[in-house]
Enzyme design. Structure first.
Site, PDB file in Angstrom:
ATOM      1  N   GLY A  55     -24.212  70.502  71.519  1.00  0.00           N
ATOM      2  CA  GLY A  55     -23.477  70.068  72.699  1.00  0.00           C
ATOM      3  C   GLY A  55     -22.162  70.821  72.790  1.00  0.00           C
ATOM      4  O   GLY A  55     -21.699  71.383  71.793  1.00  0.00           O
ATOM      5  N   CYS A  82     -26.387  71.984  65.179  1.00  0.00           N
ATOM      6  CA  CYS A  82     -25.045  72.378  65.629  1.00  0.00           C
ATOM      7  C   CYS A  82     -24.149  71.142  65.799  1.00  0.00           C
ATOM      8  O   CYS A  82     -23.801  70.507  64.818  1.00  0.00           O
ATOM      9  CB  CYS A  82     -25.146  73.224  66.900  1.00  0.00           C
ATOM     10  SG  CYS A  82     -23.616  74.105  67.238  1.00  0.00           S
TER      11      CYS A  82
END
Ligand code: XMP
Length: 513
Positions: A55, A82
């Site tokens: 995000g 991530c």
């Protein structure tokens, strides 16, 4: 399938839909859910494992989106990618900080444990990084299982709890072994079976459609494009004559398009098709209109008017089938408003208003576009339909810049037909996402024989793309362009100049209007 699937919680990454696609490519069903889904709801859906997407936000500070901490206590395997990996570190007691510099692009991952998620990989693998924060301290039971020059905790695991974090993006093509990593997660770690394929989809959706529809009747709009053709074929297979497909010729179609649809569906499939010639009505409503958005709105309204009138004539029909696809569903339920802001109002043929009081069925709503094509193959549709370039609902109206006239439509139809014919002959058609001609609202001087001419200009637009969100102008061979240009100028009366559009998206869009 529903007891053998992976839930992906979306934290707003532009790659989230790719995670879902890659997992489905591994033969396992996956769905994207908002990051803030209530844990009880998530549990009731019975996923086998959970993936936390990347995000754009930061977990450093209090502003980034956070899922309910109960998600970590469900006992299900979890993979964070991530932002998702950083979130795991933060929520479970580690520490994440702003990295000195953003790490973006290819990196070499040194793999420390070739077991579990990295089973079958080499000691060193190329991975794709895109992050500004990094994990600096791991939570209690976690171990680093992969590192890059810049990131000591590029891959981490808590083997006992089956929780994994990857700082890089396994879902993108630039991580060559990414799919293997995801496959290890869904098959080995989550224990999913390989049972998502188009054969099983056809079987289960035919059962679903039959059960939902019972003895009632279904209406659908057929445009001749891939989605509506696949939808109508699937429904026809499930309920036969209880389906009526309405094909509206709006006068803005390409050459021979209406004929092709009639031939294909009416003659060879023996489908119950109602064809409506409404060209005059659409052209009358569009007379003198220049503005692209007004054109779209008018076409949308007239379509609804004509469709409603036809539906009424057909007597009592309770169900309307629409070709909604999964990307539309993701967009409408995303906590972030979806990836594509409205640049143009897209009046898709299926988009009919709720006041029509039909019960809706949307059998394709779990599928990505490439899966719809696979489904079309499974249903026996010819390549000519399955691999057709997308064609916008407002058709040639947004490819004639400015006001629309019968004469302009004729010119554009002929020019466009030559382009497509040459692309097919040269074997280039399938390499392109879309290719078409545009008729410009300016005239140019030319010379034909000894005569001065003052005629129309046609622009050729050809692009490659994955999903129409971005597109690159196609580097078509000069000899090819020369051939098409010669043919258009020689064979289409009223055109004396052909130009080639060398703009990519962004900043241009694919259509000119
Ligand atoms: P743009 O021009 O926005 O197009 O880059 C992206 C994709 O959408 C198609 N398109 C439309 N499709 N109704 C449609 O059904 C529309 O009004 C419309 N406008 C653009 C375009 O052909 C391309 O595939």
């Amino acid at each position: 399938m529903r007891d053998n699937w992976i839930a992906i919680l979306d934290f707003g990454s532009q790659y989230t839909h790719l995670i879902a696609r890659r997992i489905r490519e591994c033969g396992v069903y996956s769905e994207i859910l908002p990051y803030n889904i209530k844990p009880a709801k998530l549990m009731s859906l019975k996923p086998k494992a959970i993936i936390l997407s990347g995000g754009p936000a930061s977990v450093v500070g209090a502003s980034g989106p956070i899922c309910d901490s109960a998600v970590f206590a469900m006992g299900l395997p979890i993979l964070g990618i991530c932002y998702g990996a950083q979130l795991i570190a933060k929520v479970l007691g580690g520490k994440v900080e702003k990295a000195g510099k953003r790490e973006y692009g290819k990196a070499i991952l040194n793999i420390k444990a070739k077991k579990t998620i990295f089973e079958g990989l080499d000691r060193e693998e190329t991975v794709w990084m895109s992050h500004g924060d990094k994990i600096v301290k791991l939570p209690g039971e976690f171990k680093a299982i992969g590192a890059t020059v810049n990131t000591a905790f590029a891959a981490v695991e808590d083997k006992n709890r089956n929780i994994y974090g990857l700082q890089f993006h396994p879902e993108v093509m630039h991580t060559p072994k990414g799919k293997k990593i995801l496959r290890n997660f869904v098959r080995r770690i989550a224990g999913c079976k390989k049972n998502w394929n188009m054969r099983s989809f056809v079987k289960s959706s035919i059962e679903d459609i039959k059960k939902t529809v019972g003895e009632e009747k279904v209406l659908c709009a057929l445009s001749g494009g891939v989605d509506s053709s696949v939808l109508a074929t699937l429904l026809h297979k499930a309920i036969g004559d209880k389906l009526t497909a309405v094909f509206i010729d709006n006068g803005l179609l390409r050459k021979d398009e209406a004929l092709l649809v009639k031939k294909r569906f009416k003659k060879s499939c023996r489908m119950n098709i109602k064809t409506v010639d409404a060209g005059d009505k659409f052209l009358k409503a569009l007379r003198g209109v220049k503005d692209p958005e007004r054109k779209r709105k008018i076409i949308g309204h007239v379509f609804i008017e004509v469709f409603t009138k036809e539906a009424k004539k057909l007597g009592k029909i309770n169900f309307l089938a629409q070709g909604t696809l999964y990307p539309d569903v993701i967009e409408s339920r995303s906590a972030f408003g979806g990836p594509s802001a409205t640049i143009k109002t897209h009046h898709n043929v299926g988009g009919l208003p709720k006041k029509l009081k039909f019960k809706l069925i949307e059998p394709l709503k779990e599928l990505f576009k490439d899966e719809v094509r696979l489904l079309g193959k499974e249903l026996g549709l010819p390549n000519e339909i399955i691999y057709r370039h997308p064609f916008p609902g407002p058709g040639l109206a947004v490819r004639i810049i400015g006001v629309i006239t019968d004469k302009k439509l004729d010119i554009l139809r002929e020019a466009d037909w030559i382009l497509i014919d040459e692309l097919k002959r040269s074997g280039l058609y399938l390499d392109l996402w879309q290719a078409f001609c545009v008729l410009l609202p300016v005239k140019a001087v030319g010379v034909m024989g000894d005569e001065r001419t003052y005629e129309n200009i046609v622009a050729i637009r050809a692009v490659t793309s994955e999903d129409a969100m971005t597109a690159q102008w196609a580097k078509l061979p000069h000899e090819f362009l020369e051939r098409v240009s010669n043919r258009i100028v020689n064979e289409v009366k009223g055109v004396n100049r052909v130009v080639y559009d060398i703009s990519s998206k962004p900043p241009a869009t694919i259509e000119w209007e």
